[in-house]
Design a protein around this motif. Sequence first.
Motif, mmCIF file in Angstrom:
data_model
loop_
_atom_site.group_PDB
_atom_site.id
_atom_site.type_symbol
_atom_site.label_atom_id
_atom_site.label_comp_id
_atom_site.label_asym_id
_atom_site.label_seq_id
_atom_site.Cartn_x
_atom_site.Cartn_y
_atom_site.Cartn_z
ATOM 1 N N ILE A 36 0.826 -1.206 0.000
ATOM 2 C CA ILE A 36 0.000 0.000 0.000
ATOM 3 C C ILE A 36 0.863 1.260 0.000
ATOM 4 N N ALA A 51 -5.935 -0.719 -2.383
ATOM 5 C CA ALA A 51 -6.784 -0.727 -1.191
ATOM 6 C C ALA A 51 -8.035 -1.570 -1.427
ATOM 7 N N SER A 54 -6.998 -5.255 -1.799
ATOM 8 C CA SER A 54 -6.679 -5.820 -0.488
ATOM 9 C C SER A 54 -7.936 -6.105 0.306
ATOM 10 N N SER A 55 -8.946 -5.232 0.162
ATOM 11 C CA SER A 55 -10.194 -5.421 0.887
ATOM 12 C C SER A 55 -10.930 -6.676 0.435
ATOM 13 N N SER A 260 -13.312 -4.871 5.496
ATOM 14 C CA SER A 260 -13.349 -4.858 4.038
ATOM 15 C C SER A 260 -14.706 -4.390 3.527
ATOM 16 N N THR A 263 -14.855 -0.704 3.650
ATOM 17 C CA THR A 263 -14.098 -0.114 2.546
ATOM 18 C C THR A 263 -14.886 -0.190 1.247
ATOM 19 N N ILE A 274 -11.480 7.197 0.001
ATOM 20 C CA ILE A 274 -11.126 5.774 0.041
ATOM 21 C C ILE A 274 -9.666 5.604 0.436
ATOM 22 N N HIS A 277 -9.157 6.508 4.155
ATOM 23 C CA HIS A 277 -9.727 5.435 4.986
ATOM 24 C C HIS A 277 -8.793 4.229 5.013
ATOM 25 N N GLN A 278 -8.257 3.858 3.844
ATOM 26 C CA GLN A 278 -7.404 2.672 3.778
ATOM 27 C C GLN A 278 -6.087 2.891 4.504
ATOM 28 N N ILE A 281 -6.913 2.407 8.169
ATOM 29 C CA ILE A 281 -7.132 0.987 8.422
ATOM 30 C C ILE A 281 -5.804 0.248 8.413
ATOM 31 N N ASN A 282 -4.946 0.604 7.473
ATOM 32 C CA ASN A 282 -3.655 -0.061 7.351
ATOM 33 C C ASN A 282 -2.822 0.134 8.605
#
Length: 458
Positions: A36, A51, A54-55, A260, A263, A274, A277-278, A281-282
């Motif tokens: 990422i 992202a 990955s989700s 996920s 997302t 997005i 947010h990712q 989350i990461n």
Amino acid sequence: MKQTFTINQKIKRLLFILIPILITQLGMFSMNFFDIMMSSRYSADDLAGVAIGSSLWVPVYTGLSGILLAITPIVAQLAGAKKTKEVPFTVMQGIYAAIALAVIVFAIGWAALGPVLNMMHLEENVRDIAQKYVIALSFGIIPVFIYTVLRCFIDALGMTRTSMVITLIALPLNIFFNYTLIFGKWGFPALGGVGAGYASAITYWLITIIAAFVIHREQPFSRYQIFHSFPPISLAKWKEILFIGIPIGLSIFFETSIFSAVTLLMSEYSTKVIAAHQVAINFASLLYMVPLSISMSLTIIVGFEVGAARLKDAKVFSWLGVGAAICSALLCITLLMLFREPIASFYTKDPEVLKLTTHFLFFAALFQLSDAIQAPVQGALRGYKDVNTTFVMTMISYWVIGLPLGYYLANTTDFGAYGYWIGLISGLTAGALTLSTRLFLIQRKHPHTNEPVDQLPT
């Protein structure tokens, strides 16, 4: 001479198992982290595409590979009960099951990926990157599932340092392949975020080969002669693995997939929302490696103690782990509250993404404590092989409470995208409360006996 452990010895034993697992988990997570982060340096579209990819990938991988985590409590209890002759057969059946699961995922994934992405409100370039990224990752499904079984065997024997060394060897190779394939170095084409998928797949093959070599050649693993024979498929053993593993896998799936799902639901927002947010989350997932590692440690230690009929020690280890996780969560909350902007700037220089990320990180700080309770408690319950009720509790907490509440707040109030995060916090809190109650009840049912046995493997 056989003996029991003092509290100080228990703490040392927990740390002995835990620290290598933590380093290993950080290493494994770093592969996704660098996917990422390095993709974000290529373009915002590549960051958003990776992202989204990955989700889709993470819940499928963690959920189905979670089924294979049944090998850990099975082998740990066999070791605790001194039934070592049954271990090789169990591991080989786990490998067969891993290959079967991987083939099923590969087939279904290729058929379903396109339609799923087409249902989302994504910019065309982002959707294309996400699809190609997942396809690239899919070439590593078989080895990463096999590696899960091999690592469970290694860790169940208490040799968690071996898994740590394998991961530390693989991580720089993954970064090298990322750099080569994302940015197009040394004659290779610049693939952007898609290159990160191929880099991870290559790395999965490498760590599986290394793990198999170590198990075949090095002590104490070689004395089990895992690869000296290839027994036929045993449906009875598969039934045992699946009976324990499916609830574990579903519990993990329900937990990871809610992130996920959030997302994916946020795909209606802009690419920058997005991306922000990712990023949050990461980083929250990075912090989650601490309670997750404690959880995995407790599965090993509690499983061994239960197999050895030392139920009082199993109880003490369980709550020592929870206490350690809570202490680490308080430290993480402080870190997030004080350094949100520097953390966000490590991922991106885009002013709008940076501002949004700092807001999301505030909410990430709020669910650290719940995560620090529910993860270790789940690990302890797996050590007891208590998995079915855990699965039901996680499903209700995350999908009946967390996600619907988040959707309601995001779409009917002024919270907007942040409403999903409030839902996440609520679901994790419900999970922490219900799972803790379950562990307490399980331990009350067991007599507090403590038959002295040999110490945990070292």
